[in-house]
Design a protein around this motif. Structure first.
Motif, short mmCIF file in Angstrom:
data_model
loop_
_atom_site.label_atom_id
_atom_site.label_comp_id
_atom_site.label_asym_id
_atom_site.label_seq_id
_atom_site.Cartn_x
_atom_site.Cartn_y
_atom_site.Cartn_z
N LEU A 57 2.16 3.11 4.38
CA LEU A 57 1.16 3.26 3.40
C LEU A 57 1.06 2.33 2.19
O LEU A 57 -0.15 2.02 1.85
CB LEU A 57 1.34 4.72 3.29
N GLU A 58 2.15 2.16 1.81
CA GLU A 58 2.39 1.35 0.49
C GLU A 58 1.76 0.04 0.95
O GLU A 58 0.96 -0.84 0.15
CB GLU A 58 3.56 1.16 -0.18
N LEU A 59 2.45 -0.59 1.98
CA LEU A 59 1.92 -1.98 2.75
C LEU A 59 0.42 -2.19 2.63
O LEU A 59 -0.33 -2.94 2.20
CB LEU A 59 2.48 -2.40 3.73
N ARG A 60 -0.24 -1.02 3.16
CA ARG A 60 -1.80 -1.24 3.73
C ARG A 60 -2.32 -1.02 2.17
O ARG A 60 -3.40 -1.73 2.21
CB ARG A 60 -1.72 0.09 4.39
N LYS A 61 -1.85 -0.13 1.40
CA LYS A 61 -2.61 -0.04 0.14
C LYS A 61 -2.47 -1.41 -0.64
O LYS A 61 -3.59 -1.93 -1.12
CB LYS A 61 -1.62 1.02 -0.76
N GLN A 62 -1.33 -1.91 -0.61
CA GLN A 62 -1.18 -3.41 -1.41
C GLN A 62 -2.18 -4.43 -0.58
O GLN A 62 -2.90 -5.12 -1.20
CB GLN A 62 0.27 -3.89 -0.97
N LEU A 63 -2.22 -4.31 0.68
CA LEU A 63 -3.30 -5.27 1.55
C LEU A 63 -4.78 -5.00 0.98
O LEU A 63 -5.20 -5.85 0.51
CB LEU A 63 -3.05 -5.27 2.98
N ASN A 64 -4.97 -3.49 0.92
CA ASN A 64 -6.42 -3.51 0.57
C ASN A 64 -6.78 -3.61 -0.74
O ASN A 64 -7.93 -4.14 -1.09
CB ASN A 64 -6.51 -1.88 0.78
N THR A 65 -5.82 -3.51 -1.68
CA THR A 65 -6.13 -3.93 -3.20
C THR A 65 -6.25 -5.31 -3.39
O THR A 65 -7.09 -5.85 -3.90
CB THR A 65 -4.88 -3.62 -4.05
N LEU A 66 -5.41 -6.17 -2.44
CA LEU A 66 -5.55 -7.60 -2.58
C LEU A 66 -6.71 -8.19 -2.08
O LEU A 66 -7.61 -9.17 -2.58
CB LEU A 66 -4.26 -8.24 -2.08
N VAL A 67 -7.26 -7.59 -0.96
CA VAL A 67 -8.31 -7.84 -0.26
C VAL A 67 -9.68 -7.51 -1.20
O VAL A 67 -10.48 -8.24 -1.34
CB VAL A 67 -8.66 -7.07 1.37
N GLY A 68 -9.48 -6.20 -1.95
CA GLY A 68 -10.53 -6.05 -2.75
C GLY A 68 -10.71 -7.02 -4.02
O GLY A 68 -11.71 -7.37 -4.54
#
Length: 598
Positions: free
Chosen positions: A538-549
């Motif tokens: 979940l943390e990795l997905r959040k991190q990826l989504n934040t960087l993509v954002g």
């Protein structure tokens, strides 16, 4: 006055009763109906609350009792209060079959001499409570309050019921599910305080699903749960990808659930296809078995009906709650051989279509009350060995309800005194909600966007039966899924359990033979998957989504385009299904892109 009543000795019933009784209401009552009658006649209470699981035969019990009270001149007339127009008519028809004539069209003025009483709705009572009070004050009346929890639906309905029926000689309250998610007191229900200081409803007679299952009165239910990857755009304009059933905030669960139910995605067509295959299997042993989709709203109901026509080549009966012909369509479907019905809410409660054996829970309503009533549409048993199959999205709350089908509940009037006292996770839930609010707060700028479901897929997740879980994830249309859909429709409860255990063992054995490199991650048994906790993923997905954002603002490209490009360059499935290693690769890659643009 007689103090007991015999199931085989009907001298106390109206002469018309045995000769014209519907199935199940003739001169032999079910054991629970007889026991409830005995208790009532021995105690002669003014108020009596009978809690009996959907499909157990509450109507039969109530009308038998009404007949007894009329015959013994305890009352002179009967008033039935039902939740819907359809149910009001259904009560009048059932009563007529045993010689009690109720007017379902009564609106005002004196009652016709040929009638023994009226059938009305809670909404009707809410509009004119004094009309009913005046009628009840003139003659000794039995008031039957069907699904009485509806009297707590709004303060005005509860007050209207109190005002209208306070002078009644006798009141019989019926419900299949006495629990509500609010704390509105239900009129004419007794609440008793427990040792914890919390008041709960107290029933005079209870006949739960577990008892009814043991007596063969209701069918056992097989729940087939479907997961899958979802992608949606939030009101803030962010694109989010997540896997249905994985740990997320309440808002994310709700949005993933809505995405699954969107008829334009792949989740609903795949689940409807699977449910139709299950229906075909069930019809081999129950030729007239029918299926029902419970939809969230009219637009989705119409879209699901269209999907069913595309999948099966046959039209579905469409029942919309504000449609004047809805009652007739339900009756027509009940007496036909048609396969599918799609409905919005109204069929979830009290509507008697005994041939319904397959259900699709395609609504986002998440109260235990609604869930129990919805599943209650499929459990009415007609002959021994029939099973019911209900298809669900993998939403933790729904799986919890499915696993607790046999738990009896009372209506809790008071909330626990301290927040989180009875729920060890309440505090962390609260924190997650707060964190979520900060990220998803609505500002003026965000109003230009609305929630939008972008993409969904269905993955067979597991089978829930009798509180146990079976099976591992498998793709829609796969051999493994077919194995579970092909369970015979006519089986004893212990045979269902045995078959599910065999299917699971076969699926695990088959999966172990396949080399890891040939299998999707979801097809690998748990012991051969990389050990990464849900929280870490979940943390990795959040991190990826934040960087993509952040990269969206830098590059001007939409979220979806960037995610697709990352998948093309790094390989692997959508981020909701990606392993920790694949997510780390994408995080590294998007950082590299961002650095180049500086």
């Amino acid at each position: 006055m007689t103090t007991t009543t015999s199931a085989t000795n009907n001298h106390h019933l109206s002469p018309a009763f045995p000769g014209r009784a519907p199935w199940g209401t003739a001169n032999k009552l079910r054991a629970w109906q007889q026991a409830a009658m005995d208790r009532y006649i021995q105690t002669q209470p003014r108020d009596f609350l009978a809690v009996a699981t959907p499909g157990a035969g509450k109507t039969t019990f109530a009308l038998t009792l009404a007949s007894w009270l009329l015959h013994h001149h305890v009352v002179q007339q009967v008033t039935v209060v039902a939740p819907t127009e359809h149910l009001k008519k259904q009560w009048a028809e059932a009563a007529a079959r045993i010689g009690i004539k109720l007017d379902p069209e009564y609106s005002a003025g004196p009652l016709g001499r040929e009638y023994h009483g009226v059938a009305v709705t809670y909404a009707g009572v809410g509009v004119r409570p004094m009309l009913h009070r005046n009628r009840i004050e003139q003659r000794k009346t039995l008031v039957i309050l069907d699904e009485i929890h509806h009297a707590g639906d709004s303060k005005s309905w509860g007050e209207a019921c109190l005002e209208a029926f306070e002078p009644a000689t006798r009141r019989l309250a019926l419900t299949g599910t006495p629990f509500r998610s609010d704390t509105n007191p239900i009129p004419f229900v007794t609440y008793e305080e427990g040792n914890d200081g919390i008041r709960r409803s107290s029933a005079d007679y209870t006949y739960g699903y577990g008892n009814a299952l043991g007596d063969g009165v209701v069918r056992p239910v097989i729940f087939l749960s479907y997961s899958g990857n979802m992608r949606w755009r939030t009101k803030a304009g962010d694109e989010i990808a997540a896997r249905l059933g994985e740990p997320m905030t309440k808002d994310a669960v709700s949005q993933a659930w809505r995405t699954a139910l969107d008829p334009r995605g792949e989740w609903m067509p795949n689940v409807l296809r699977a449910a139709d295959q299950r229906l075909s299997e069930v019809r081999k042993s129950i030729p007239d078995a029918g299926a029902l989709v419970i939809a969230s709203d009219q637009e989705q109901a119409r879209a699901y009906a269209k999907l069913i026509r595309e999948i099966t080549g046959e039209g579905a009966t469409l029942v919309l709650s504000d449609d004047s012909g809805a009652s007739q369509r339900i009756d027509d479907f009940a007496h036909s051989q048609d396969r599918w019905m799609v409905a919005v809410r109204m069929v979830s409660e009290g509507v008697d279509v005994p041939r319904l054996a397959v259900g699709v829970y395609a609504t986002t309503i998440s109260t235990p009350l609604f869930f129990a009533q919805a599943v209650g549409r499929f459990v009415r048993s007609r002959k021994r060995g029939e099973t019911a199959s209900v298809f669900l999205p993998t939403v933790p709350m729904l799986l919890g309800f499915a696993n607790e089908m046999e738990v009896e509940r009372d209506h809790v009037l008071d909330k626990p005194k301290k927040d989180g006292e009875e729920d060890p996770y309440a505090e962390s839930e609260k924190e997650m909600e707060e964190a979520n609010k900060e990220q998803d707060e609505d500002t003026g700028e965000q109003e230009q966007f609305s929630f939008e479901a972008l993409e969904s897929e269905a993955v067979f997740d597991r089978v829930l039966y009798d509180g146990a879980e079976f099976g591992m994830q498998a793709h829609a249309g796969s051999e493994e899924e077919q194995d579970y859909l092909g369970i015979p429709g006519l089986l004893e409860p212990d045979q269902v359990q045995m078959l599910l255990q065999k299917r699971q063992a076969r699926q695990i054995a088959h999966s172990k033979k396949r080399p890891d490199e040939e299998a999707d991650l979801l097809e690998l048994p748990a012991e051969r998957r990389p050990v990464v906790t849900h929280k870490e993923l979940l943390e990795l997905r959040k991190q990826l989504n934040t960087l993509v954002g952040a990269y969206v603002h830098q590059s001007g490209k939409p979220h979806g385009v960037i995610h697709t490009e990352l998948r093309r360059v790094c390989g692997g499935p959508p981020s909701a299904e990606a392993t920790a290693g694949q997510l780390n690769e994408r995080i590294k890659k998007v950082r590299e892109w961002a650095t180049r643009m500086r």
